[in-house]
Write a protein that holds these residues in place. Structure first.
Motif, PDB file in Angstrom:
ATOM      1  N   ASN A 125       0.769  -1.070   0.017  1.00 31.98           N
ATOM      2  CA  ASN A 125      -0.216  -0.025   0.114  1.00 31.98           C
ATOM      3  C   ASN A 125       0.767   1.161   0.013  1.00 31.98           C
ATOM      4  O   ASN A 125       0.313   2.282  -0.190  1.00 31.98           O
ATOM      5  N   GLY A 126       2.160   1.237  -0.018  1.00 35.14           N
ATOM      6  CA  GLY A 126       3.040   2.318  -0.139  1.00 35.14           C
ATOM      7  C   GLY A 126       2.968   3.232   1.396  1.00 35.14           C
ATOM      8  O   GLY A 126       3.546   4.327   1.137  1.00 35.14           O
ATOM      9  N   GLN A 127       2.371   2.822   2.352  1.00 40.00           N
ATOM     10  CA  GLN A 127       2.334   3.531   3.569  1.00 40.00           C
ATOM     11  C   GLN A 127       3.648   3.505   4.426  1.00 40.00           C
ATOM     12  O   GLN A 127       4.373   2.347   4.470  1.00 40.00           O
ATOM     13  N   TYR A 128       4.158   4.368   4.825  1.00 40.36           N
ATOM     14  CA  TYR A 128       5.347   4.532   5.885  1.00 40.36           C
ATOM     15  C   TYR A 128       4.977   4.009   7.157  1.00 40.36           C
ATOM     16  O   TYR A 128       3.954   4.229   7.664  1.00 40.36           O
ATOM     17  N   ARG A 129       5.685   2.913   7.660  1.00 40.84           N
ATOM     18  CA  ARG A 129       5.541   2.193   8.725  1.00 40.84           C
ATOM     19  C   ARG A 129       6.806   2.452   9.839  1.00 40.84           C
ATOM     20  O   ARG A 129       7.865   1.925   9.866  1.00 40.84           O
ATOM     21  N   PRO A 130       6.562   3.397  10.650  1.00 41.90           N
ATOM     22  CA  PRO A 130       7.412   3.731  11.738  1.00 41.90           C
ATOM     23  C   PRO A 130       8.266   2.596  12.548  1.00 41.90           C
ATOM     24  O   PRO A 130       9.288   2.724  12.719  1.00 41.90           O
ATOM     25  N   HIS A 131       7.396   1.952  13.180  1.00 42.88           N
ATOM     26  CA  HIS A 131       7.928   0.942  14.100  1.00 42.88           C
ATOM     27  C   HIS A 131       8.652  -0.318  13.330  1.00 42.88           C
ATOM     28  O   HIS A 131       9.665  -0.600  14.016  1.00 42.88           O
ATOM     29  N   ALA A 132       8.018  -0.414  12.191  1.00 42.22           N
ATOM     30  CA  ALA A 132       8.877  -1.503  11.583  1.00 42.22           C
ATOM     31  C   ALA A 132      10.186  -0.837  11.104  1.00 42.22           C
ATOM     32  O   ALA A 132      11.549  -1.522  10.938  1.00 42.22           O
ATOM     33  N   ALA A 133      10.365   0.638  10.696  1.00 44.88           N
ATOM     34  CA  ALA A 133      11.495   1.227  10.170  1.00 44.88           C
ATOM     35  C   ALA A 133      12.651   0.992  11.499  1.00 44.88           C
ATOM     36  O   ALA A 133      13.722   1.107  11.165  1.00 44.88           O
ATOM     37  N   GLN A 134      11.910   1.231  12.569  1.00 47.05           N
ATOM     38  CA  GLN A 134      12.862   1.297  13.786  1.00 47.05           C
ATOM     39  C   GLN A 134      13.337   0.162  14.014  1.00 47.05           C
ATOM     40  O   GLN A 134      14.659  -0.177  14.397  1.00 47.05           O
ATOM     41  N   ALA A 135      12.714  -0.799  13.844  1.00 46.94           N
ATOM     42  CA  ALA A 135      13.217  -2.413  14.374  1.00 46.94           C
ATOM     43  C   ALA A 135      14.026  -2.535  13.218  1.00 46.94           C
ATOM     44  O   ALA A 135      15.245  -3.145  13.689  1.00 46.94           O
ATOM     45  N   ARG A 136      13.952  -2.185  12.032  1.00 44.26           N
ATOM     46  CA  ARG A 136      15.061  -2.548  11.098  1.00 44.26           C
ATOM     47  C   ARG A 136      16.324  -1.586  11.420  1.00 44.26           C
ATOM     48  O   ARG A 136      17.393  -2.357  11.339  1.00 44.26           O
ATOM     49  N   ALA A 137      16.316  -0.639  11.879  1.00 42.18           N
ATOM     50  CA  ALA A 137      17.228   0.218  12.282  1.00 42.18           C
ATOM     51  C   ALA A 137      18.021  -0.289  13.342  1.00 42.18           C
ATOM     52  O   ALA A 137      19.305  -0.424  13.638  1.00 42.18           O
ATOM     53  N   ASN A 138      17.350  -0.884  14.253  1.00 45.00           N
ATOM     54  CA  ASN A 138      18.007  -1.484  15.596  1.00 45.00           C
ATOM     55  C   ASN A 138      18.803  -2.810  15.179  1.00 45.00           C
ATOM     56  O   ASN A 138      19.642  -3.030  15.733  1.00 45.00           O
ATOM     57  N   ALA A 139      18.264  -3.390  14.247  1.00 43.53           N
ATOM     58  CA  ALA A 139      18.830  -4.747  13.791  1.00 43.53           C
ATOM     59  C   ALA A 139      20.043  -4.380  13.152  1.00 43.53           C
ATOM     60  O   ALA A 139      21.001  -5.090  13.176  1.00 43.53           O
ATOM     61  N   ARG A 140      20.220  -3.192  12.446  1.00 46.07           N
ATOM     62  CA  ARG A 140      21.310  -3.038  11.573  1.00 46.07           C
ATOM     63  C   ARG A 140      22.670  -2.424  12.279  1.00 46.07           C
ATOM     64  O   ARG A 140      23.517  -2.322  11.962  1.00 46.07           O
ATOM     65  N   ARG A 141      21.992  -1.791  13.643  1.00 47.39           N
ATOM     66  CA  ARG A 141      22.942  -1.176  14.662  1.00 47.39           C
ATOM     67  C   ARG A 141      24.240  -1.760  15.306  1.00 47.39           C
ATOM     68  O   ARG A 141      25.322  -1.183  15.402  1.00 47.39           O
ATOM     69  N   PRO A 142      23.676  -3.147  15.822  1.00 47.62           N
ATOM     70  CA  PRO A 142      24.948  -3.657  16.480  1.00 47.62           C
ATOM     71  C   PRO A 142      26.184  -3.978  15.738  1.00 47.62           C
ATOM     72  O   PRO A 142      26.425  -4.039  14.778  1.00 47.62           O
TER      73      PRO A 142
END
Length: 407
Positions: A125-142
């Motif tokens: 649907n093209g909607q921006y999903r903030p919580h999923a975006a934060q989860a991806r960022a947290n997974a990339r950070r370690p």
């Protein structure tokens, strides 16, 4: 994602923790799939998937449960977007606010907001999903993470092969971009190569490869101080300030810089010549020493192999080996200009070349053992390397164009 649904989940076997299914479902949702689609793939009820993601309020028959999320570091404020900012972005996107307006409200660059929205839109649907975006960022950070060179055997082999050829990391990285323009997995910056060599614990490139670098060092060190210059000659010198202006901007070929690299205990030497426009290198064979007369004879013999339009001037430092500079000028009709004392930057191309030559002729070794053929081979190898200052052409290619033009 291919997920095989287990067959041993009948009620007769009792309750069994669905840890594998739960982890797979959460990964699928983080990738952008809907809850229903993720639950269908792993073979669970959609209500179970929502309970895993959102938690459950306590009721008369069930105790409450917190949302299940993957382990991640706490929210970081400052350089990176945090969850509060991502929620603000989602709210303003739904309100049809512009990218620049959102960026101004958050004090971020518009490109940061644009990339964030583009990377984390739902594929359906093209909607921006903030919580999923934060989860991806947290997974990339370690940290630490596996490096790009360590994960790509083809890339690692290419870099190792060219390091053995004594290419610099920057030359290697530019060659990768030129030879593999469509394969981004083969593109790295030169600092990545240095990190793979210098940083302990990465293990992406063998530490023995540091011997192939210009300095041969296994760690970075500050540059050394410039050496003291020899006293000036008794014969009058023509200083570099009187050199023609055409030599300064390197637009006209034929202006050369020269020097000597010294061997063990100052008993042997090799003369070096670099053309300022093309960076073409020529080596002067000095098997019997570097006295003024021996240098004059060897230098005259070397430069006379070139056409006249490529012999306009020679710039040297104030070393004793150029004591016969007047006789050299008389024999070759090439004016000699001398740098100011303790000013090596006035012959920058030659100083850089001397550093490259130390890979082949290390300090503290006897340089008189090298033959004329060996010097020619080293010069040919240097002249076949791509140079950043030449838009990654080689000095040999540039000189060939000049010779063709002169012909």
């Amino acid at each position: 994602m291919d997920f095989e649904i287990r067959e041993d989940r009948e009620r007769t076997r009792g309750r069994r923790a669905l840890s594998r299914e739960r982890a797979a479902c959460l990964r699928l949702v983080q990738r952008g799939l809907s809850n229903e689609e993720a639950c269908r793939i792993v073979g669970i009820n959609s209500r179970t998937g929502r309970r895993w993601r959102n938690g459950r309020n306590p009721t008369g028959k069930h105790v409450g449960a917190l949302p299940i999320t993957s382990a991640a570091p706490p929210d970081v404020r400052g350089r990176y977007l945090n969850e509060t900012e991502r929620i603000h972005i989602a709210d303003r996107v739904r309100e049809k606010a512009s990218i620049r307006e959102i960026a101004r409200e958050l004090g971020r660059a518009p490109s940061t907001i644009s990339r964030e929205i583009r990377r984390n839109r739902h594929p359906g649907n093209g909607q921006y999903r903030p919580h999923a975006a934060q989860a991806r960022a947290n997974a990339r950070r370690p940290r630490p993470k596996p490096g790009k060179i360590g994960q790509n055997p083809e890339l690692r082999a290419y870099i190792q092969d060219h390091l053995h050829k004594r290419w610099s990391p920057e030359q290697i990285c530019q060659s990768l971009r030129k030879n593999f323009p469509e394969r981004t997995e083969m593109h790295v910056c030169h600092e990545t190569v240095y990190q793979a060599l210098y940083v302990q614990g990465r293990g992406e490139l063998g530490r023995e490869l540091t011997r192939a670098l210009r300095t041969g060092r296994a760690m970075r060190k500050p540059r050394r101080l410039a050496q003291q210059r020899q006293p000036r000659y008794s014969t009058p010198m023509v200083m570099i300030s009187e050199r023609p202006a055409e030599a300064d901007d390197r637009a006209v070929p034929g202006h050369w810089e020269g020097d000597c690299i010294i061997g063990q205990n100052g008993a042997s030497a090799i003369g070096t010549l670099v053309e300022r426009s093309t960076r073409y290198v020529m080596l002067i064979h000095l098997p019997h020493g570097r006295s003024a007369e021996l240098m004059r004879e060897a230098l005259t013999q070397t430069v006379t192999t070139l056409p006249r339009h490529l012999l306009r001037s020679l710039t040297w430092d104030q070393g004793s080996e150029m004591g016969s500079h007047a006789a050299f000028t008389l024999a070759t009709d090439i004016p000699v200009y001398f740098c100011d004392p303790a000013s090596p930057w006035q012959r920058g191309s030659n100083e850089n070349t001397n550093g490259l030559l130390r890979q082949y002729f290390p300090k503290g070794t006897d340089l008189s053992v090298h033959t004329r053929d060996q010097l020619d081979a080293v010069a040919a190898e240097l002249d076949s390397r791509p140079r950043k200052t030449l838009d990654w052409d080689t000095p040999a290619e540039r000189l060939a164009k000049l010779l063709a033009t002169g012909a």
